[in-house]
Design a protein around this motif. Sequence first.
Motif, PDB file in Angstrom:
ATOM      1  N   SER A  16       0.803  -1.225   0.000  1.00 53.59           N
ATOM      2  CA  SER A  16       0.000   0.000   0.000  1.00 53.59           C
ATOM      3  C   SER A  16       0.835   1.275   0.000  1.00 53.59           C
ATOM      4  CB  SER A  16      -0.931   0.014   1.222  1.00 53.59           C
ATOM      5  OG  SER A  16      -0.187  -0.095   2.415  1.00 53.59           O
ATOM      6  N   LEU A  17       2.109   1.207   0.345  1.00 56.67           N
ATOM      7  CA  LEU A  17       2.920   2.417   0.474  1.00 56.67           C
ATOM      8  C   LEU A  17       3.515   2.830  -0.870  1.00 56.67           C
ATOM      9  CD1 LEU A  17       4.778   1.719   3.839  1.00 56.67           C
ATOM     10  CD2 LEU A  17       2.538   2.738   3.427  1.00 56.67           C
ATOM     11  N   VAL A  18       3.570   4.151  -1.101  1.00 54.82           N
ATOM     12  CA  VAL A  18       4.088   4.706  -2.351  1.00 54.82           C
ATOM     13  C   VAL A  18       4.978   5.897  -2.020  1.00 54.82           C
ATOM     14  CG1 VAL A  18       3.499   5.785  -4.555  1.00 54.82           C
ATOM     15  CG2 VAL A  18       2.028   3.992  -3.623  1.00 54.82           C
ATOM     16  N   ASN A  19       6.152   5.962  -2.641  1.00 52.38           N
ATOM     17  CA  ASN A  19       7.033   7.124  -2.549  1.00 52.38           C
ATOM     18  C   ASN A  19       7.957   7.084  -3.758  1.00 52.38           C
ATOM     19  OD1 ASN A  19       8.596   9.301  -1.926  1.00 52.38           O
ATOM     20  ND2 ASN A  19       9.144   8.620   0.132  1.00 52.38           N
ATOM     21  N   MET A  20       7.429   7.524  -4.887  1.00 44.67           N
ATOM     22  CA  MET A  20       8.200   7.408  -6.122  1.00 44.67           C
ATOM     23  C   MET A  20       7.726   8.439  -7.149  1.00 44.67           C
ATOM     24  SD  MET A  20       6.623   3.689  -7.107  1.00 44.67           S
ATOM     25  CE  MET A  20       7.029   3.097  -5.457  1.00 44.67           C
ATOM     26  N   VAL A 137       3.253  10.215  -3.079  1.00 46.50           N
ATOM     27  CA  VAL A 137       3.624   9.722  -1.752  1.00 46.50           C
ATOM     28  C   VAL A 137       2.388   9.292  -0.972  1.00 46.50           C
ATOM     29  CG1 VAL A 137       4.746  10.278   0.454  1.00 46.50           C
ATOM     30  CG2 VAL A 137       5.642  11.218  -1.689  1.00 46.50           C
ATOM     31  N   ILE A 138       2.448   8.095  -0.413  1.00 47.27           N
ATOM     32  CA  ILE A 138       1.486   7.626   0.583  1.00 47.27           C
ATOM     33  C   ILE A 138       2.299   7.090   1.749  1.00 47.27           C
ATOM     34  CG2 ILE A 138      -0.246   5.880   1.153  1.00 47.27           C
ATOM     35  CD1 ILE A 138      -1.340   6.090  -1.602  1.00 47.27           C
ATOM     36  N   ASN A 139       2.171   7.735   2.887  1.00 44.63           N
ATOM     37  CA  ASN A 139       2.920   7.336   4.073  1.00 44.63           C
ATOM     38  C   ASN A 139       2.046   6.498   5.000  1.00 44.63           C
ATOM     39  OD1 ASN A 139       5.358   8.703   3.416  1.00 44.63           O
ATOM     40  ND2 ASN A 139       4.405  10.638   3.998  1.00 44.63           N
TER      41      ASN A 139
END
Length: 516
Positions: A16-20, A137-139
Amino acid sequence: MQQYDLHGSQHGCRSSLVNMEARPIDAKMITRRCIVARLLEITVAKYRELLTENAGALLVLLPQDYQELSADSRKHLQSLERDLLMEETAIPVYFATETEELREIYEDIKRSSSTDQAATAVEALLSAATANGFQMVINGAQSKSLSDFQITNIQGHLAGFGIEEQLPTVAIVAHYDAFGIAPGLAQGADSNGSGVIALLEIARLFSKLYTNSRTHAKYNLIFLLTGGGKFNYQGTKRWIEDNLDSSETNVLSDISYALCLDSLGSTDELYLHVSKPPRDGSAGGIFVESLENVIKTYYPEVTFKVVHKKINLADDTLAWEHERFSIKRLPGFTLSHIDTPRSDDRNTILDTRGMVDEHKLTRNVQILAEALARHIYNMTEQRNVKLFTDTLAVQSGLVTAWLDQLVTHPRATQLLGKDHILLNSLEETMNRYLKDTKRTTLRADKRDPEFVFYDGAVYKMSAFNVKPAIFDLFLGLAIASYLGIMYFAAVNFSMVSFMEIRLQMSSRTLERMPIS
């Protein structure tokens, strides 16, 4: 995107996490990038290609109004929902409605990807240095399993006239949850909001009849709203098992049939799905005959057909809710306007408020109520008698109000915990019309769970407008060059001053020289 386990098989995305950095779907460099694409740009083949090329995440932009989609576009989305959930995927997949702001971001991402198609390396380098990009971004924490999640059933009944334990019983059943590729977008207006509305209206109408001694039928009526319907009817399964094994009640031993309601809010067709055709003269056969007579007499625009389908125990999931009863050799059938259980209309985020025709839903509930009354009051021969009229008719205002209420919140199973406000409203309404209304809950077996749900259905994604990494390199080189020049000037300051004095003296000497 959905994430769940059913009968040991994993479905949906596991991350589920995104940072790109964001990239359009046609970009050449997509490794470890978040791909942002519109709905029609995504195909199953393209999706698998993204996985093969190690894309980092996928954000699909959905149109704001599903009603504007063409028939081909609707079919495309439904097939995409079905195929994406057939296998497990490791990358995060998100869906968002395309707002004006998102549209601008999408266009900027498309423009910034022009470096991938540059003719020369120098052109690509300069373009990359001057372009703007977006960091998606999803933190937070990774989604985790809901180990103690409880599926809730709500039931109530109307006792027939006479000794209750000695009277036959009819069960009216509907599951209240919805399903779609994204739990946070699953409204399920037709499947199965319309079934829930039909059950509540029938409970209201027959509660009026059962309070009058002259219209008190010699049938017990059980009304059951089940949870986990979209996950192989887990709530129905547990309810049947509990009542079959119970020594306190003989509900299922005297059951005439279970009438399951699923998707009744559209079209002019009605289908009665059965695993075993009811015999003529049996309770089920009399109900079918009553249903045919009501439609033929009062609603000739409606096409009615009995669909016989045997239960395929080799399938991972059952086709219809009545099959849970049929497995236990209990008579049952499902009424729906959908002719096949494999219809994509039953499991899609396109099943929104606009998909339900309130007039047709009201009419179908009226048909159902009339047919049921003809059976339990033994009125099959009185074809010209219409029982539910005037103040006793189905109220279209209530149908509309319930429809608005049911689509207010997404009804994916994992979002409907035992204390959800919708379940409280349903229980309160059933308690108003029925007796002994109660909830029952079930949990998955921890040793061998049949179902596992995960938290995290709605997330907040941030899009940061940033320069690409190559810009930082250019900026670093420029700063380093400037500092180098300044350092050289400081170290060699005395030499520069000496040269300046020599130049001045040479200039004065030249001025004093005679000119010939």
